[in-house]
Motif scaffolding. Structure first.
Motif, PDB file in Angstrom:
ATOM      1  N   GLU A  85      62.160   3.513  32.188  1.00 26.02           N
ATOM      2  CA  GLU A  85      62.395   3.384  33.744  1.00 26.02           C
ATOM      3  C   GLU A  85      63.730   3.901  34.075  1.00 26.02           C
ATOM      4  N   GLU A 102      64.127   6.496  37.025  1.00 26.61           N
ATOM      5  CA  GLU A 102      65.054   6.273  38.337  1.00 26.61           C
ATOM      6  C   GLU A 102      66.285   7.255  38.327  1.00 26.61           C
ATOM      7  N   GLU A 103      66.795   7.933  37.152  1.00 24.45           N
ATOM      8  CA  GLU A 103      67.934   8.949  37.184  1.00 24.45           C
ATOM      9  C   GLU A 103      67.480  10.012  37.700  1.00 24.45           C
ATOM     10  N   GLU A 159      65.190  10.409  39.772  1.00 21.47           N
ATOM     11  CA  GLU A 159      65.063  10.425  41.271  1.00 21.47           C
ATOM     12  C   GLU A 159      66.051  10.590  42.114  1.00 21.47           C
TER      13      GLU A 159
END
Length: 95
Positions: free
Chosen positions: A85, A89-90, A92
């Motif tokens: 996850e 997220e990184e 994105e």
């Protein structure tokens, strides 16, 4: 035939060999599914056919892991899930 009977008859080394073989076959089917979905490296296999083979190989892996009395670790699962996850997220953020 009980699990214990199978373990005794095959022996531990053969169980590990079986698990490795089935895990490799599962990996090959997963790669074939990726080929189908990407459509970059054509194969005559279809999604439903390959999905069935993926499930079959996954089931084979599960048989051997059960015979070897392997259990997933909830702590490792949670850690690896959080890392996945975080990487997503990184990614994105860096787009």
């Amino acid at each position: 035939m009980t699990d214990e009977m199978i373990r005794t008859r095959l022996g531990e080394a053969a169980l590990w060999e079986g698990a490795a073989e089935e895990a490799m076959e599962f990996g090959q089917q997963a790669l074939k599914m990726a080929r189908i979905l990407r459509r970059e490296n054509p194969t005559p296999a279809t999604v439903p056919e390959t999905c069935g083979k993926v499930i079959e190989e996954f089931t084979d892996v599960r048989i051997y892991t059960e015979l070897l009395k392997l259990k997933p670790s909830a702590a490792i699962y949670q850690d690896k899930r959080r890392r996945l996850e975080a990487r997503l997220e990184e990614t994105e953020v860096n787009k």
